[in-house]
Design a protein around this motif. Structure first.
Motif, short mmCIF file in Angstrom:
data_model
loop_
_atom_site.label_atom_id
_atom_site.label_comp_id
_atom_site.label_asym_id
_atom_site.label_seq_id
_atom_site.Cartn_x
_atom_site.Cartn_y
_atom_site.Cartn_z
N UNK A 13 0.65 -1.29 -0.14
CA UNK A 13 0.33 0.00 -0.31
C UNK A 13 0.66 1.41 -0.52
N UNK A 14 2.39 1.15 -0.27
CA UNK A 14 2.78 2.11 0.03
C UNK A 14 2.90 2.94 -1.49
N UNK A 15 2.84 4.16 -1.23
CA UNK A 15 2.54 5.47 -1.79
C UNK A 15 0.93 5.96 -2.33
N UNK A 16 -0.18 5.17 -1.22
CA UNK A 16 -0.98 5.40 -2.09
C UNK A 16 -1.92 5.71 -0.40
N UNK A 17 -2.92 6.47 -0.65
CA UNK A 17 -3.61 7.02 0.82
C UNK A 17 -5.10 6.25 0.55
N UNK A 18 -5.08 5.26 1.36
CA UNK A 18 -5.96 4.45 1.26
C UNK A 18 -7.17 4.64 1.93
N UNK A 19 -7.97 5.21 1.23
CA UNK A 19 -10.23 5.18 2.27
C UNK A 19 -10.47 4.26 2.34
N UNK A 20 -11.17 3.77 3.32
CA UNK A 20 -12.21 3.03 3.10
C UNK A 20 -13.40 3.33 3.64
N UNK A 74 -16.99 0.22 0.20
CA UNK A 74 -16.02 0.82 -1.32
C UNK A 74 -14.58 1.22 -0.40
N UNK A 75 -13.38 0.85 -1.55
CA UNK A 75 -11.91 1.12 -0.74
C UNK A 75 -11.98 2.23 -2.08
N UNK A 76 -11.00 3.10 -1.66
CA UNK A 76 -10.67 3.57 -2.57
C UNK A 76 -8.87 4.24 -2.53
N UNK A 77 -8.40 3.62 -3.46
CA UNK A 77 -6.91 3.73 -3.40
C UNK A 77 -5.66 5.47 -4.63
N UNK A 78 -5.51 6.69 -3.39
CA UNK A 78 -5.12 7.54 -4.17
C UNK A 78 -3.56 7.15 -4.01
N UNK A 79 -2.90 7.78 -5.42
CA UNK A 79 -1.72 8.04 -5.57
C UNK A 79 -1.14 8.75 -4.86
N UNK A 80 0.34 9.04 -4.13
CA UNK A 80 0.52 9.81 -3.17
C UNK A 80 1.93 9.39 -3.10
N UNK A 81 2.66 11.04 -3.16
CA UNK A 81 4.25 10.20 -2.65
C UNK A 81 4.62 10.77 -1.44
N UNK A 82 4.62 9.07 -0.85
CA UNK A 82 4.29 9.08 0.90
C UNK A 82 5.89 9.09 1.24
N UNK A 83 6.85 9.32 0.56
CA UNK A 83 8.01 9.90 0.91
C UNK A 83 8.06 11.01 1.91
N UNK A 84 7.41 12.79 1.36
CA UNK A 84 6.97 13.50 1.61
C UNK A 84 6.38 13.98 2.44
N UNK A 85 6.43 12.75 3.71
CA UNK A 85 5.47 13.00 4.80
C UNK A 85 5.54 12.60 5.75
#
Length: 156
Positions: free
Chosen positions: A132-139, A145-156
């Motif tokens: 799930x790395x580099x995704x914001x996951x919403x349940x 439903x589940x949503x995967x939003x791409x994100x650069x998690x190295x910046x968090x």
């Protein structure tokens, strides 16, 4: 209320090769065939799908595989700089391209292992946090439903 959040995983692809889950695996649970779990580190897939992925990864990765020094991981290399081919989880309802940043983890000095392993429990697969790395996951529990939003998690 179900104790886990279930998804339906149709197949997994490595590069241009797709490895479908067996039909019986898809129908094992009426509400899904893979648990999404941010508390589980690695992803667990059915052994047949894992073995097919492993064979394809060994063809596409230009490193020599080695035995896992810890005896847990199914595919390891004596390198920490592994060029990972594109790996996609094909869920019913959408595809998730796995980030190469956490597909291999260094487990000992100079040794990296795939963070996807064969499931040790028949019929139970888990989509772990490394996938799930580099995704914001919403349940959304109300809409199921589940949503995967791409994100650069190295910046968090």
């Amino acid at each position: 209320m179900k104790p886990f959040y279930w998804l339906v995983l149709d197949s997994v692809s490595v590069g241009n090769k797709t490895f479908p889950l067996q039909r019986s695996s898809l129908e094992f649970y009426s509400y899904g065939n893979i648990i999404i779990d941010s508390g589980m580190t690695v992803t667990h897939l059915p052994s047949d799908v894992f073995d097919s992925m492993k064979s394809e990864l060994m063809k596409q990765i230009q490193e020599t595989p080695i035995d896992d020094p810890q005896g847990f991981f199914g595919l390891c290399f004596s390198s920490v700089k592994i060029k990972v081919p594109k790996i996609v989880a094909h869920f019913v309802g959408g595809d998730v391209e796995l980030s190469p940043r956490r597909l291999f983890e260094q487990v000992e000095e100079g040794i990296s292992c795939l963070t996807i392993v064969p499931s040790y429990m028949e019929g139970v697969s888990v989509f772990g946090i490394k996938s799930q790395v580099d995704y914001l996951v919403g349940l959304d529990l109300e809409m199921n439903a589940v949503a995967f939003k791409p994100a650069d998690c190295s910046k968090f």
